[in-house]
Scaffold this active site. Structure first.
Site, short mmCIF file in Angstrom:
data_model
loop_
_atom_site.label_atom_id
_atom_site.label_comp_id
_atom_site.label_asym_id
_atom_site.label_seq_id
_atom_site.Cartn_x
_atom_site.Cartn_y
_atom_site.Cartn_z
N HIS A 1 0.84 -1.21 0.00
CA HIS A 1 0.00 0.00 0.00
C HIS A 1 0.87 1.26 0.00
O HIS A 1 0.70 2.15 -0.85
CB HIS A 1 -0.90 -0.02 1.23
CG HIS A 1 -1.83 1.15 1.33
ND1 HIS A 1 -3.13 1.10 0.89
CD2 HIS A 1 -1.65 2.41 1.79
CE1 HIS A 1 -3.70 2.27 1.09
NE2 HIS A 1 -2.82 3.09 1.64
N GLU A 2 1.81 1.32 0.93
CA GLU A 2 2.66 2.51 1.04
C GLU A 2 3.62 2.61 -0.14
O GLU A 2 3.99 3.72 -0.55
CB GLU A 2 3.43 2.49 2.36
CG GLU A 2 2.55 2.50 3.61
CD GLU A 2 1.58 3.67 3.66
OE1 GLU A 2 1.87 4.72 3.04
OE2 GLU A 2 0.53 3.54 4.30
N HIS B 1 1.96 4.64 -2.83
CA HIS B 1 2.08 6.08 -2.59
C HIS B 1 3.49 6.57 -2.94
O HIS B 1 3.66 7.60 -3.60
CB HIS B 1 1.81 6.39 -1.12
CG HIS B 1 0.39 6.18 -0.69
ND1 HIS B 1 -0.69 6.64 -1.41
CD2 HIS B 1 -0.13 5.57 0.41
CE1 HIS B 1 -1.81 6.33 -0.78
NE2 HIS B 1 -1.50 5.67 0.32
#
Length: 419
Positions: free
Chosen positions: A18-19, A22
């Site tokens: 997920h990170e 980003h």
């Protein structure tokens, strides 16, 4: 202990992916990413690579990418402040020491008159008490030193807020998108190993100790009839067995080119509409690269639809809040999955990845969906919401989410120990 290790690995993977979404899009957009963190709280590991510090933190309850401009800068250099300066061969300032100056005897000292770390990238002041004002330009990757730790300056064009609306939207959306992509990949691997479900009138593998295996039914048996009722698909077999709990079922099957008749007495189990029959046999599967690829996508879409359906029921009152599971409930469910083998762990990981993506995309403050909502509002009104107001809304949302987490965890504890 095995369950704990699997839980840590699963959530570490989900949060990291997920990170990473980003981080990759932010860097692609030219945003300065100061830190990529897995977990919260005190650091237990840190490694700096390029502009970014990669950290592993003590509490494994999430993660974040700290992008320049999202939060106030760590330091503000004010007029009258004494600093130490270091230069490169071209005379550009590369380091600004803000405190503990006595440790930096080789620095050039200055009493600051003006300092611009974002737009003009320059610093001016007095090197001697009665001397003239001197001006120096800052290198774009200059650092300021606070308590002997270097932090890279963030020129305005390297900050999150300076990027175009589409770039900021994609940076935020990339986290949940990577979780959906991870789910697709895991489901593809799962179907490549397990096989893709088929509607053919065949039996899959049988479960040891259950009626099908005890009676002699085998995987790949072609079911022609049950109690003289024609069977032309796996759903028809499933439905017939389900409708006859505790009854004798006479299977006519074709195996190795020969017709056989095998009698099975179905067990029964609870279902939504009462009791249903079952004999302990899985559905048929087939192996195909294209089918596995398609299965990965369709299974992910299916779980997205199920998540949205559950959320709709929660809003409309058709879903009992006691059915929500928090960290304790997920830990318990993971233990049950681990006991059933690697393939179910794969399935469970993909499901949790979809869950994380869908929840994060909800238009709630403190979640990615809430931040995307503010960007949509900015697009509609032609200007951004004031940062202080947005920060306040996210703070309230975060507090609400923490309260909900406590309530759900208490519900988990009640389910485990008080019922």
């Amino acid at each position: 202990m095995e369950t704990l290790i699997v839980v840590v690995l699963i959530f570490g993977l989900l949060v990291s992916i997920h990170e990473l979404g980003h981080l990759l899009v932010a860097k692609r957009s030219g945003i300065l990413c100061r830190e990529f963190a897995i977990g919260f709280g005190p650091k237990i590991f840190a490694l700096k690579k390029g502009e970014t510090v990669y950290t592993l933190r003590l509490l494994p309850i999430g993660g974040y990418v700290r992008m320049a401009g999202e939060d106030p800068e760590i330091i503000e250099i004010k007029p009258g402040q004494s600093v130490g300066l270091f230069f490169d061969s071209k005379g550009m300032v590369t380091r600004i020491v803000t405190n503990h100056l006595e440790k930096y005897a080789d620095a050039r000292f200055m009493t600051v008159e003006h300092c611009d770390l974002e737009k003009g990238l320059h610093i001016s002041g007095y090197e001697e008490e009665d001397g003239p004002i001197v001006h120096y330009n800052l290198d774009r990757k200059a650092t300021y030193v606070v308590d002997d730790q270097d932090f890279q300056i963030a020129p305005l064009d390297r900050q999150f807020a300076s990027k175009t609306l589409p770039a900021r939207f994609l940076t935020i959306f990339a986290g949940p998108f990577m979780n959906l992509l991870l789910a697709v990949v895991i489901f593809i691997v799962y179907f490549s190993i397990q096989g893709v479900p088929s509607n053919a009138p065949l039996l899959g593998s049988t479960i040891p100790g259950y009626p099908a295996q005890k009676a002699g039914l085998q995987a790949n048996d072609q079911v022609i009839e049950i109690n003289r009722q024609k069977m032309n698909s796996w759903p028809s077999i499933q439905n017939y067995i389900g409708a006859h709990p505790k009854q004798k079922l006479s299977f006519t099957v074709k195996r190795d080119g020969k017709i056989r008749t095998i009698n099975v007495v179905a067990d029964q189990r609870k279902a939504e509409k009462g009791m249903e029959g079952f004999i302990g046999v899985y559905g048929p599967t087939h192996h195909s690269i294209l089918a596995s690829l398609e299965g990965g996508v369709t299974q992910t879409v299916y779980w997205i639809q199920m998540e949205l359906s559950g959320l709709k029921m929660l809003v409309t009152g058709g879903f009992n809040l006691n059915q929500l599971a928090g960290p304790v409930g997920i830990y318990k469910a993971t233990g049950q999955v681990v006991a059933q083998g690697f393939l179910l762990v794969l399935n469970w990981t993909a499901f949790l990845s979809v869950n994380l993506a869908v929840i994060n995309l909800l238009p709630l403050p403190a979640l990615d969906g809430g931040r995307l909502l503010f960007l949509i509002v900015e697009a509609l009104r032609g200007k951004p919401v004031e940062p202080q107001k947005e920060a306040f809304v996210h703070f309230i949302g975060f507090a609400f989410l923490m309260l909900l987490m406590i309530l759900v965890t208490w519900n988990d504890i009640q389910n485990l120990f008080l019922r």
